[in-house]
Design a protein around this motif. Structure first.
Motif, mmCIF file in Angstrom:
data_model
loop_
_atom_site.group_PDB
_atom_site.id
_atom_site.type_symbol
_atom_site.label_atom_id
_atom_site.label_comp_id
_atom_site.label_asym_id
_atom_site.label_seq_id
_atom_site.Cartn_x
_atom_site.Cartn_y
_atom_site.Cartn_z
ATOM 1 N N CYS A 15 0.828 -1.210 0.000
ATOM 2 C CA CYS A 15 0.000 0.000 0.000
ATOM 3 C C CYS A 15 0.857 1.252 0.000
ATOM 4 C CB CYS A 15 -0.922 0.004 1.230
ATOM 5 S SG CYS A 15 -2.211 -1.260 1.179
ATOM 6 N N HIS A 19 1.252 3.674 -6.485
ATOM 7 C CA HIS A 19 1.193 4.948 -7.179
ATOM 8 C C HIS A 19 0.797 4.691 -8.627
ATOM 9 C CE1 HIS A 19 5.349 3.569 -8.012
ATOM 10 N NE2 HIS A 19 5.115 4.088 -9.219
ATOM 11 N N TYR A 36 2.149 9.553 -9.546
ATOM 12 C CA TYR A 36 1.123 10.193 -8.729
ATOM 13 C C TYR A 36 0.850 9.330 -7.508
ATOM 14 C CZ TYR A 36 -3.577 11.941 -7.483
ATOM 15 O OH TYR A 36 -4.665 12.434 -6.821
ATOM 16 N N GLU A 38 -1.416 9.290 -4.487
ATOM 17 C CA GLU A 38 -2.650 9.950 -4.062
ATOM 18 C C GLU A 38 -2.970 9.679 -2.601
ATOM 19 O OE1 GLU A 38 -7.393 10.261 -5.317
ATOM 20 O OE2 GLU A 38 -6.153 8.601 -6.064
ATOM 21 N N ASP A 39 -3.304 10.742 -1.896
ATOM 22 C CA ASP A 39 -3.896 10.618 -0.574
ATOM 23 C C ASP A 39 -5.336 11.087 -0.708
ATOM 24 O OD1 ASP A 39 -3.956 10.290 2.362
ATOM 25 O OD2 ASP A 39 -4.213 12.460 2.342
ATOM 26 N N LYS A 40 -6.254 10.162 -0.742
ATOM 27 C CA LYS A 40 -7.659 10.507 -0.978
ATOM 28 C C LYS A 40 -8.150 11.464 0.097
ATOM 29 C CE LYS A 40 -8.830 6.187 -3.347
ATOM 30 N NZ LYS A 40 -8.893 6.803 -4.668
ATOM 31 N N GLY A 41 -8.782 12.525 -0.335
ATOM 32 C CA GLY A 41 -9.294 13.523 0.587
ATOM 33 C C GLY A 41 -8.335 14.671 0.849
ATOM 34 N N SER A 42 -7.100 14.540 0.363
ATOM 35 C CA SER A 42 -6.127 15.605 0.569
ATOM 36 C C SER A 42 -6.477 16.822 -0.287
ATOM 37 C CB SER A 42 -4.722 15.129 0.206
ATOM 38 O OG SER A 42 -3.803 16.200 0.251
ATOM 39 N N GLU A 43 -6.316 18.001 0.299
ATOM 40 C CA GLU A 43 -6.572 19.242 -0.424
ATOM 41 C C GLU A 43 -5.272 19.944 -0.806
ATOM 42 O OE1 GLU A 43 -9.109 21.374 2.263
ATOM 43 O OE2 GLU A 43 -10.919 20.398 1.497
ATOM 44 N N ASN A 67 2.344 10.944 1.963
ATOM 45 C CA ASN A 67 0.944 10.515 1.914
ATOM 46 C C ASN A 67 0.400 10.307 3.322
ATOM 47 O OD1 ASN A 67 0.945 8.396 -1.077
ATOM 48 N ND2 ASN A 67 0.589 10.573 -0.865
ATOM 49 N N SER A 72 -1.185 14.593 -1.075
ATOM 50 C CA SER A 72 -1.015 13.925 -2.361
ATOM 51 C C SER A 72 0.266 14.445 -2.984
ATOM 52 C CB SER A 72 -2.204 14.212 -3.286
ATOM 53 O OG SER A 72 -3.353 13.508 -2.859
ATOM 54 N N TYR A 122 -6.409 18.691 -11.121
ATOM 55 C CA TYR A 122 -6.822 18.292 -9.777
ATOM 56 C C TYR A 122 -7.446 19.415 -8.943
ATOM 57 C CZ TYR A 122 -3.870 14.321 -11.034
ATOM 58 O OH TYR A 122 -3.305 13.251 -11.670
#
Length: 240
Positions: A15, A19, A36, A38-43, A67, A72, A122
């Motif tokens: 995990c 990427h 890429y 990704e950290d889901k929910g990251s702004e 992450n 992200s 994004y």
């Protein structure tokens, strides 16, 4: 119990390494390759640029840790580079094949294009640009030349690497956003004048008590003093 623990550890490692590799055009049309994370929910996006002769592989270990901190990341192959950590610089290979110049300064357009791409693709609330060695200088140049396009700049071992007096320093004088500069202990003189030129009061520097290392690799686990660098990075990011 040992088998279950090993499975969980292996799953965690998988995990952490997950990427997606993407391509997008630079300003002159050359395709840039990037990983890429990704950290889901990251702004907030952190854009990661490598040091001389290397590739996006410089961040194989670093990006997953960012992450876990809630960011992200996009680790980019600039056209000036080569390979590291078993990752070949695909942007550089394309540039050579197409007869394009691959000097340090030629890679500046790749930084400009990456910021523009991330904004369009994004729409993050915040963008942090992060460079290593020559690209850390270009990150500071970008922050000064485009003061309203990003939210922070982080430079690992910057300096005047381009054969022009005060080239980075002159751009740094226009930086408005928070900055973070670090390096090996014996590299402080390379960036002291650049840091002094930055007018914002929200600037942070970190120099280890140990010898330290050059560029972003200071954060690799193989170096015993990486924790000091990581603490400085985390403290800076918390302030943004």
């Amino acid at each position: 119990m040992k088998t279950i623990f090993s499975f969980v550890l292996s799953l965690s490692s998988i995990c952490m390494l997950a990427h997606k590799t993407i391509d997008f055009p630079s300003k002159d049309g050359l395709l840039i390759t990037a990983d890429y994370y990704e950290d889901k929910g990251s702004e907030t996006f952190i854009l990661l640029f490598h040091q001389a002769g290397w590739s996006r592989g410089e961040y194989k270990e670093i990006a997953p840790k960012l992450n876990t901190l809630g960011y992200s990341c996009l680790a980019i192959d600039q056209r000036s580079g080569g390979a590291v950590n078993s990752v070949t610089n695909q942007t550089n290979q394309r540039a050579v094949a197409e007869g394009k110049e691959t000097t340090y300064l030629d890679a500046f357009q790749d930084i400009e294009a990456t910021v523009a791409y991330v904004k369009k693709a994004y729409s993050p609330k915040k963008i942090i640009i992060w460079g290593s060695s020559y690209s850390s200088s270009l990150v500071l140049k970008y922050a000064g030349d485009h003061p309203d396009q990003i939210d922070a700049a982080m430079a690992f071992s910057p300096g005047e690497y381009f054969g022009k007096d005060d080239f980075i320093k002159n751009s740094a004088a226009h930086i408005k956003v928070p900055t973070f500069i670090t390096s090996a202990q014996n590299e402080q003189d390379n960036w002291a004048a650049i840091n002094q030129a930055i007018p914002t009061t929200r600037k942070v520097t970190y120099v280890p008590a140990t010898a330290g290392n050059h560029g972003s690799r200071t954060l690799w686990e193989k170096f015993k003093d990486n924790d000091g660098y990581w603490n400085a990075v985390k403290n800076f990011l918390k302030q943004l």
